[in-house]
Design a protein around this motif. Structure first.
Motif, mmCIF file in Angstrom:
data_model
loop_
_atom_site.group_PDB
_atom_site.id
_atom_site.type_symbol
_atom_site.label_atom_id
_atom_site.label_comp_id
_atom_site.label_asym_id
_atom_site.label_seq_id
_atom_site.Cartn_x
_atom_site.Cartn_y
_atom_site.Cartn_z
ATOM 1 N N ARG A 85 -8.844 5.325 -0.542
ATOM 2 C CA ARG A 85 -8.058 5.404 0.630
ATOM 3 C C ARG A 85 -6.801 4.913 0.517
ATOM 4 N N LEU A 86 -6.336 3.852 -0.227
ATOM 5 C CA LEU A 86 -5.009 3.584 -0.375
ATOM 6 C C LEU A 86 -4.265 4.301 -1.381
ATOM 7 N N CYS A 142 -19.277 13.282 3.987
ATOM 8 C CA CYS A 142 -19.472 12.114 4.721
ATOM 9 C C CYS A 142 -18.427 11.257 4.918
ATOM 10 N N VAL A 143 -17.417 11.235 4.070
ATOM 11 C CA VAL A 143 -16.305 10.218 3.962
ATOM 12 C C VAL A 143 -15.465 10.731 4.627
ATOM 13 N N ARG A 144 -15.287 11.826 5.332
ATOM 14 C CA ARG A 144 -14.500 12.446 6.117
ATOM 15 C C ARG A 144 -14.644 12.018 7.575
ATOM 16 N N LYS A 169 -17.854 0.989 -2.233
ATOM 17 C CA LYS A 169 -17.036 -0.020 -3.031
ATOM 18 C C LYS A 169 -15.824 0.914 -3.497
ATOM 19 N N MET A 170 -16.083 2.282 -3.683
ATOM 20 C CA MET A 170 -14.762 2.950 -4.130
ATOM 21 C C MET A 170 -13.967 3.554 -3.180
ATOM 22 N N ALA A 227 -11.368 14.850 -0.479
ATOM 23 C CA ALA A 227 -12.026 14.779 0.712
ATOM 24 C C ALA A 227 -11.490 13.543 1.787
ATOM 25 N N LEU A 228 -10.781 12.528 1.021
ATOM 26 C CA LEU A 228 -10.095 11.599 1.788
ATOM 27 C C LEU A 228 -8.686 12.165 1.813
ATOM 28 N N LYS A 229 -8.063 13.199 1.451
ATOM 29 C CA LYS A 229 -6.840 13.699 1.413
ATOM 30 C C LYS A 229 -5.804 12.641 0.915
#
Length: 298
Positions: free
Chosen positions: A181-182, A294-296, A175-176, A240-242
C-alpha cells in the motif's frame, strides 16, 4: 455430531468453527482465557489432552495445532519447538483414537506443501515422490507418519498439505499489505520461485468437503489449481491495490534477518490440488486476480 479441533484459535480454525455449527465443537487449547476471547463461550474447551482417556465422544477430529513456522529464526531451540508442537499433539491424538471403543470416523491432520521441499518449476501433485530433504520436508514427513497411524477400517485419515492461505483477516497477506500500500512492495529475490496459494474460503470449504464426503481419505494438496511465481503474485497484488511494483527484496537481506527460514520465501513449489479436484471439489477462487479482489474492499 461432535467435533474436536486442535489449533482452533489460529487463522484456519477460528474461521472454520462458525461453518461447523450447529455441530457441537470442542477446542483443545493451552490458553483457555485467550481462546474464549477469540472464539466465545459457546464452545467446550480442553486445556489438556493428557486428561482424556479416549475420543469415544467425537466423530471428527481436526488437528491444526502447531507453533508458527515463520516469524522467528530457526535456531535449534525454535526448530525443536516447531516440531514438538506438531508431533506431540498428533501422537497423543492417535493414542486416544486407538484407545477408543468407538473411535472418531475421521481425522483431518495438518501438513504443508513444505513436505516437497524446494522444487523450482516442477509440477507437483499428490503422487510426487521425490521431495527434497530439507527441514520443512523432515517436519512434515514425521507429522504425516504419526497421523497415518490412526487409520483403520473405522477411522479414515485425511492429511492436508496446505499452501499460503490468502485473506485480509490475517496470515501472510495481511502482513504484505502495508508495504504494498505504501508502494514499497515487490518480488522476493529473483521472483521466479513458485508461490502456491489458496484463498481462505477454499481452505474452509475444502475442509467441509472432506468431512461430508466419506470416500475422501489420504493426502490432499490444499492449494489453488493455478499457482503463480512470486513475481506474478507481487504484480497482481500491486495491481489490485493500484500501487507500483518496483522494489525487490534482496536475498541477502532476507538471509540476514531470517536465517535458514528465509528458504520458505526464496524457494517454492508449483503444487496442484489434483486429488481435491478429482474428489469433486470446485474452487471458488481458482485464479490469483480474483482471489486478490478482497484487498480492494475496505
Amino acid at each position: 455430531m461432535k467435533i474436536l479441533i486442535t489449533g482452533g484459535t489460529g487463522l484456519i480454525g477460528s474461521n472454520l468453527i462458525p461453518l461447523l455449527r450447529p455441530n457441537e465443537i470442542a477446542v483443545y487449547t493451552r490458553n483457555v482465557a485467550m481462546a474464549e476471547q477469540i472464539l466465545g463461550h459457546k464452545i467446550h474447551y480442553l486445556s489438556s489432552l493428557a486428561l482424556l482417556k479416549n475420543l469415544n465422544d467425537y466423530q471428527v477430529v481436526i488437528n491444526l495445532a502447531g507453533e508458527p513456522i515463520v516469524g522467528k529464526k530457526w535456531t535449534s531451540e525454535q526448530k525443536h519447538k516447531i516440531e514438538q508442537s506438531r508431533w506431540a499433539t498428533t501422537e497423543r491424538l492417535v493414542e486416544l483414537i486407538h484407545a477408543s471403543d468407538e473411535p472418531p470416523e475421521l481425522l483431518i491432520s495438518g501438513s504443508a506443501i513444505g513436505f516437497y521441499g524446494p522444487q523450482d518449476d516442477q509440477l507437483i501433485d499428490e503422487s510426487f515422490d521425490t521431495p527434497n530433504d530439507d527441514f520443512g520436508h523432515q517436519l512434515c514427513e514425521r507429522w504425516e507418519q504419526l497421523a497415518r497411524k490412526a487409520e483403520s477400517t473405522r477411522t479414515r485419515v485425511c492429511i492436508i498439505r496446505t499452501g499460503v492461505v490468502l485473506t485480509k483477516r490475517g496470515g501472510a497477506l495481511e502482513k504484505m499489505l502495508t508495504p504494498f500500500r505504501l508502494g514499497l512492495g515487490g518480488p522476493i529475490g529473483n521472483g521466479k520461485q513458485y508461490f502456491s496459494w489458496i484463498h481462505l474460503e477454499d481452505m474452509l470449504q475444502g475442509l467441509v468437503h472432506l468431512i461430508v464426503n466419506p470416500d475422501c481419505k489420504g493426502i490432499y494438496n490444499f492449494t489453488a489449481p493455478n499457482p503463480v511465481t512470486n513475481g506474478e503474485f507481487s504484480h497482481a497484488l500491486a495491481k489490485a491495490l493500484k500501487r507500483p511494483c518496483f522494489f525487490k527484496v534482496p536475498e541477502a537481506l532476507l538471509r540476514l534477518t531470517m536465517g535458514e527460514s528465509a528458504d520458505l520465501l526464496l524457494y517454492g513449489q508449483r503444487v496442484l490440488p489434483k486429488r481435491l479436484v478429482d474428489s469433486g471439489y470446485t474452487f471458488i477462487y481458482p485464479e490469483i486476480n480474483k482471489a486478490l479482489d478482497c484487498v480492494r474492499k475496505k
